[in-house]
Design an enzyme around this catalytic site. Structure first.
Site, PDB file in Angstrom:
ATOM      1  N   ASN A   9       0.864  -1.182   0.000  1.00 35.10           N
ATOM      2  CA  ASN A   9       0.000   0.000   0.000  1.00 35.10           C
ATOM      3  C   ASN A   9       0.901   1.233   0.000  1.00 35.10           C
ATOM      4  O   ASN A   9       1.415   1.620   1.033  1.00 35.10           O
ATOM      5  CB  ASN A   9      -0.883  -0.051   1.261  1.00 35.10           C
ATOM      6  CG  ASN A   9      -1.742   1.194   1.407  1.00 35.10           C
ATOM      7  OD1 ASN A   9      -1.858   1.993   0.483  1.00 35.10           O
ATOM      8  ND2 ASN A   9      -2.351   1.350   2.577  1.00 35.10           N
ATOM      9  N   LYS A  11       0.138   4.228  -0.378  1.00 32.72           N
ATOM     10  CA  LYS A  11      -0.536   5.436   0.139  1.00 32.72           C
ATOM     11  C   LYS A  11      -0.279   6.605  -0.827  1.00 32.72           C
ATOM     12  O   LYS A  11      -0.271   6.384  -2.029  1.00 32.72           O
ATOM     13  CB  LYS A  11      -0.074   5.727   1.569  1.00 32.72           C
ATOM     14  CG  LYS A  11      -0.241   4.484   2.455  1.00 32.72           C
ATOM     15  CD  LYS A  11      -0.160   4.762   3.909  1.00 32.72           C
ATOM     16  CE  LYS A  11      -0.294   3.447   4.661  1.00 32.72           C
ATOM     17  NZ  LYS A  11      -0.324   3.628   6.104  1.00 32.72           N
ATOM     18  N   HIS A  95      -9.734   1.418   4.752  1.00 39.91           N
ATOM     19  CA  HIS A  95      -8.484   1.654   5.484  1.00 39.91           C
ATOM     20  C   HIS A  95      -8.739   2.701   6.576  1.00 39.91           C
ATOM     21  O   HIS A  95      -9.493   3.650   6.372  1.00 39.91           O
ATOM     22  CB  HIS A  95      -7.402   2.139   4.507  1.00 39.91           C
ATOM     23  CG  HIS A  95      -6.048   2.144   5.117  1.00 39.91           C
ATOM     24  ND1 HIS A  95      -5.642   3.133   5.994  1.00 39.91           N
ATOM     25  CD2 HIS A  95      -5.012   1.282   5.019  1.00 39.91           C
ATOM     26  CE1 HIS A  95      -4.403   2.867   6.395  1.00 39.91           C
ATOM     27  NE2 HIS A  95      -4.003   1.736   5.815  1.00 39.91           N
ATOM     28  N   GLU A  97      -7.087   5.128   7.579  1.00 39.06           N
ATOM     29  CA  GLU A  97      -6.816   6.528   7.215  1.00 39.06           C
ATOM     30  C   GLU A  97      -8.001   7.131   6.478  1.00 39.06           C
ATOM     31  O   GLU A  97      -8.288   8.319   6.623  1.00 39.06           O
ATOM     32  CB  GLU A  97      -5.531   6.609   6.379  1.00 39.06           C
ATOM     33  CG  GLU A  97      -4.303   6.425   7.258  1.00 39.06           C
ATOM     34  CD  GLU A  97      -3.119   5.779   6.551  1.00 39.06           C
ATOM     35  OE1 GLU A  97      -3.096   5.712   5.312  1.00 39.06           O
ATOM     36  OE2 GLU A  97      -2.201   5.324   7.269  1.00 39.06           O
ATOM     37  N   GLU A 166      -5.837  -4.592  10.677  1.00 39.24           N
ATOM     38  CA  GLU A 166      -4.815  -3.557  10.864  1.00 39.24           C
ATOM     39  C   GLU A 166      -5.121  -2.760  12.127  1.00 39.24           C
ATOM     40  O   GLU A 166      -5.911  -1.798  12.081  1.00 39.24           O
ATOM     41  CB  GLU A 166      -4.814  -2.597   9.670  1.00 39.24           C
ATOM     42  CG  GLU A 166      -4.390  -3.226   8.378  1.00 39.24           C
ATOM     43  CD  GLU A 166      -3.755  -2.188   7.450  1.00 39.24           C
ATOM     44  OE1 GLU A 166      -2.596  -2.364   7.094  1.00 39.24           O
ATOM     45  OE2 GLU A 166      -4.431  -1.204   7.128  1.00 39.24           O
ATOM     46  N   GLY A 172       2.182   2.538  10.871  1.00 41.09           N
ATOM     47  CA  GLY A 172       3.168   3.605  10.727  1.00 41.09           C
ATOM     48  C   GLY A 172       3.851   4.019  12.026  1.00 41.09           C
ATOM     49  O   GLY A 172       4.480   5.070  12.085  1.00 41.09           O
ATOM     50  N   SER A 212       3.109  -1.780  10.634  1.00 41.23           N
ATOM     51  CA  SER A 212       4.546  -1.798  10.939  1.00 41.23           C
ATOM     52  C   SER A 212       5.227  -3.131  10.609  1.00 41.23           C
ATOM     53  O   SER A 212       6.113  -3.577  11.342  1.00 41.23           O
ATOM     54  CB  SER A 212       4.786  -1.409  12.401  1.00 41.23           C
ATOM     55  OG  SER A 212       4.393  -0.067  12.606  1.00 41.23           O
TER      56      SER A 212
END
Ligand code: PGA
Length: 258
Positions: A9, A11, A95, A97, A166, A172, A212
């Site tokens: 991904n 991003k 996701h 985000e 996730e 991250g 991560s």
């Protein structure tokens, strides 16, 4: 065991097409000829289309988002058939985000999942809890997000879905979940899927871990003796070709020894 699935991904990276092209070709050459593992690269839309156009070796491509209508006046959106016709196979939906920064609700996510399936795309449905210290509440958060994301999906389409666990606190941050815990979550998610669609179909659904993941810890998420995670969803570490190739190689090696 299902063939491990590794999804990159990207991003909103990298910032130029030249870098995107280089990253893509380095990953392609670094993973060429590897068996026993399926790799999907999900660049941002602008690079995705150009990369797809030159994708002669047929590396599997994914999108990071999609709209829920098949066409029409929806400024700024991209339809599922557009992705399909551009050579895209997978799409990440839900996701954290997008839930957080774009306000995507469970209902929006469910619409996107149904639309993606209708157009022949494979949705990678991301679910996960916000906080690490809310362990007791985690199962109910996952159950709710999953149940709502697959609302209205026909039993025929169900097994095409991929679920990505996730934990938001692990994304991250360099604080990956432990492999044991990830395995427990995979088992729990498969139980939920069994309730939703029956044991046979649930056993065909791939469950990924994301948060991560790097070249040092990647294989540990997939090396449990019992069936746990079936693959990985990778953000930061997918932006460095060498690191990402190491991840893919370590998983391919694991799959070979099985
Ligand atoms: P990360 O991101 O690997 O950088 O933690 C994973 C993701 O958001 O999919």
């Amino acid at each position: 065991m299902a063939k491990p699935l590794i999804v990159a991904n990207w991003k909103m990276n990298p910032s130029t097409y030249g870098e995107a092209e280089r990253l893509f070709s380095d990953v392609k050459s670094g993973t060429r000829g590897l068996r026993g593992v399926e790799v999907v690269i999900a660049p941002p839309f602008v690079w995705l289309v150009s990369i797809a156009g030159k994708n002669k070796k047929k590396v599997c491509l994914g999108a990071q988002n999609v709209f829920w209508e098949m066409g029409g006046a929806y400024t700024g959106e991209i339809s599922p058939p557009m992705l399909k016709k551009s050579g895209v196979s997978y799409v990440i939906i839900g996701h954290s985000e997008r839930r957080r920064f774009l306000g995507e609700s469970d209902e929006v996510i469910a619409r996107k999942v149904r639309a993606a399936l209708k157009a022949g795309l494979i949705p990678i449905v991301a679910i996960g809890e916000e906080l690490r210290d809310s362990q007791d509440a985690v199962p109910s958060v996952l159950a709710e997000q999953l149940k709502r994301a697959v609302e209205g999906v026909s039993s025929k389409d169900f097994k095409r879905i991929v679920v990505a666990y996730e934990p938001v606190w692990a994304i991250g941050t360099g604080q990956a979940d432990t492999p044991d815990n990830a395995t427990r979550r995979a088992i729990y998610i498969r139980k939920l899927l069994t309730k939703l669609t029956g044991a046979r179909r649930a056993s065909e659904i791939r469950i990924l871990y994301g948060g991560s993941v790097n070249a040092r810890n990647a294989a540990s998420f997939l090396s449990s003796d019992i069936r746990g995670m079936d693959g990985l969803l990778i953000g930061g570490a997918s932006l460095e070709a060498e690191e990402f190739v190491k991840i893919v190689r370590s998983v391919a090696e694991l799959a070979r020894r099985r």
